[in-house]
Design a protein around this motif. Structure first.
Motif, mmCIF file in Angstrom:
data_model
loop_
_atom_site.group_PDB
_atom_site.id
_atom_site.type_symbol
_atom_site.label_atom_id
_atom_site.label_comp_id
_atom_site.label_asym_id
_atom_site.label_seq_id
_atom_site.Cartn_x
_atom_site.Cartn_y
_atom_site.Cartn_z
ATOM 1 N N UNK A 41 0.896 -1.146 0.000
ATOM 2 C CA UNK A 41 0.000 0.000 0.000
ATOM 3 C C UNK A 41 0.937 1.198 0.000
ATOM 4 N N UNK A 42 0.681 2.161 -0.845
ATOM 5 C CA UNK A 42 1.561 3.323 -0.894
ATOM 6 C C UNK A 42 0.733 4.594 -0.808
ATOM 7 N N UNK A 43 1.291 5.573 -0.136
ATOM 8 C CA UNK A 43 0.671 6.885 -0.027
ATOM 9 C C UNK A 43 1.763 7.906 0.242
ATOM 10 N N UNK A 44 1.411 9.164 0.100
ATOM 11 C CA UNK A 44 2.384 10.246 0.298
ATOM 12 C C UNK A 44 1.923 11.115 1.452
ATOM 13 N N UNK A 45 2.824 11.383 2.374
ATOM 14 C CA UNK A 45 2.582 12.290 3.496
ATOM 15 C C UNK A 45 3.694 13.316 3.530
ATOM 16 N N UNK A 46 3.344 14.572 3.434
ATOM 17 C CA UNK A 46 4.332 15.661 3.472
ATOM 18 C C UNK A 46 5.473 15.430 2.478
ATOM 19 N N UNK A 47 5.122 15.047 1.255
ATOM 20 C CA UNK A 47 6.070 14.792 0.170
ATOM 21 C C UNK A 47 6.950 13.560 0.387
ATOM 22 N N UNK A 48 6.614 12.715 1.360
ATOM 23 C CA UNK A 48 7.375 11.488 1.616
ATOM 24 C C UNK A 48 6.555 10.298 1.122
ATOM 25 N N UNK A 49 7.062 9.548 0.134
ATOM 26 C CA UNK A 49 6.362 8.323 -0.269
ATOM 27 C C UNK A 49 6.500 7.287 0.845
ATOM 28 N N UNK A 50 5.386 6.687 1.241
ATOM 29 C CA UNK A 50 5.394 5.693 2.317
ATOM 30 C C UNK A 50 4.885 4.373 1.744
ATOM 31 N N UNK A 51 5.611 3.292 2.053
ATOM 32 C CA UNK A 51 5.261 1.956 1.577
ATOM 33 C C UNK A 51 5.032 1.044 2.779
ATOM 34 N N UNK A 52 3.893 0.324 2.736
ATOM 35 C CA UNK A 52 3.549 -0.633 3.785
ATOM 36 C C UNK A 52 3.076 -1.910 3.103
ATOM 37 N N UNK A 53 3.682 -3.028 3.447
ATOM 38 C CA UNK A 53 3.238 -4.316 2.917
ATOM 39 C C UNK A 53 1.805 -4.571 3.379
ATOM 40 N N UNK A 54 0.943 -5.007 2.462
ATOM 41 C CA UNK A 54 -0.467 -5.238 2.793
ATOM 42 C C UNK A 54 -0.630 -6.188 3.978
ATOM 43 N N UNK A 55 0.293 -7.144 4.143
ATOM 44 C CA UNK A 55 0.215 -8.102 5.248
ATOM 45 C C UNK A 55 0.464 -7.434 6.604
ATOM 46 N N UNK A 56 1.071 -6.272 6.618
ATOM 47 C CA UNK A 56 1.413 -5.598 7.867
ATOM 48 C C UNK A 56 0.381 -4.562 8.306
ATOM 49 N N UNK A 57 -0.522 -4.191 7.403
ATOM 50 C CA UNK A 57 -1.444 -3.082 7.656
ATOM 51 C C UNK A 57 -2.219 -3.252 8.957
ATOM 52 N N UNK A 58 -2.785 -4.426 9.200
ATOM 53 C CA UNK A 58 -3.626 -4.605 10.391
ATOM 54 C C UNK A 58 -2.855 -4.381 11.690
ATOM 55 N N UNK A 59 -1.549 -4.573 11.670
ATOM 56 C CA UNK A 59 -0.728 -4.370 12.869
ATOM 57 C C UNK A 59 -0.277 -2.917 13.020
ATOM 58 N N UNK A 60 -0.404 -2.151 11.947
ATOM 59 C CA UNK A 60 0.116 -0.789 11.954
ATOM 60 C C UNK A 60 -0.956 0.298 12.048
#
Length: 97
Positions: free
Chosen positions: A57-76
Motif C-alpha cells: 500500500x503506498x501513499x504520500x505524506x508531506x512529500x514522503x512516499x510511504x510503503x507498507x506491505x499489505x500483510x502488515x497493515x492490520x498491525x500498523x
C-alpha cells in the motif's frame, strides 16, 4: 480505497526528509514501515528506505512516499512514527494509539 495506516509526527517528518536529502537515498525510494517478528512470539516495528513492491500500500505524506506491505497493515493501523531527541538517546519511536 485510500488507506493510511501509519502517520508521521512533525519531528519524524523533518528527520526523514533530512535523511533522504543528506544520505544519498535514491529518488525512486520511499519510507518503508513494517513489522518484524521477535522472539517468543513478540513483534517489533521496522523503518527503512526501499523501492515500492507489488504487494505494498503506498501513499504520500508531506512529500514522503510511504510503503507498507499489505500483510502488515492490520498491525500498523493507529501507529504514529515520532522522533525522540534527548540527552540519553536519539531515534525514531513508534506510538500506538
Amino acid at each position: 480505497m485510500n488507506i493510511e495506516p501509519v502517520t508521521l509526527s512533525e519531528k519524524a517528518t523533518e528527520e526523514v526528509i533530512n535523511i533522504m536529502q543528506n544520505k544519498g537515498i535514491p529518488a525512486d525510494y520511499g519510507l518503508r514501515i513494517g513489522i518484524k517478528g521477535g522472539g517468543c512470539g513478540s513483534m517489533g516495528f521496522m523503518l527503512g528506505f526501499d523501492k515500492k513492491k507489488e504487494d505494498d500500500i503506498d501513499y504520500i505524506k508531506n512529500d514522503i512516499p510511504i510503503y507498507v506491505d499489505k500483510k502488515h497493515v492490520m498491525y500498523l493501523i493507529g501507529v504514529e512514527v515520532d522522533f525522540y531527541e534527548g540527552s540519553d538517546e536519539r531515534g525514531f519511536v513508534f506510538n500506538k494509539s
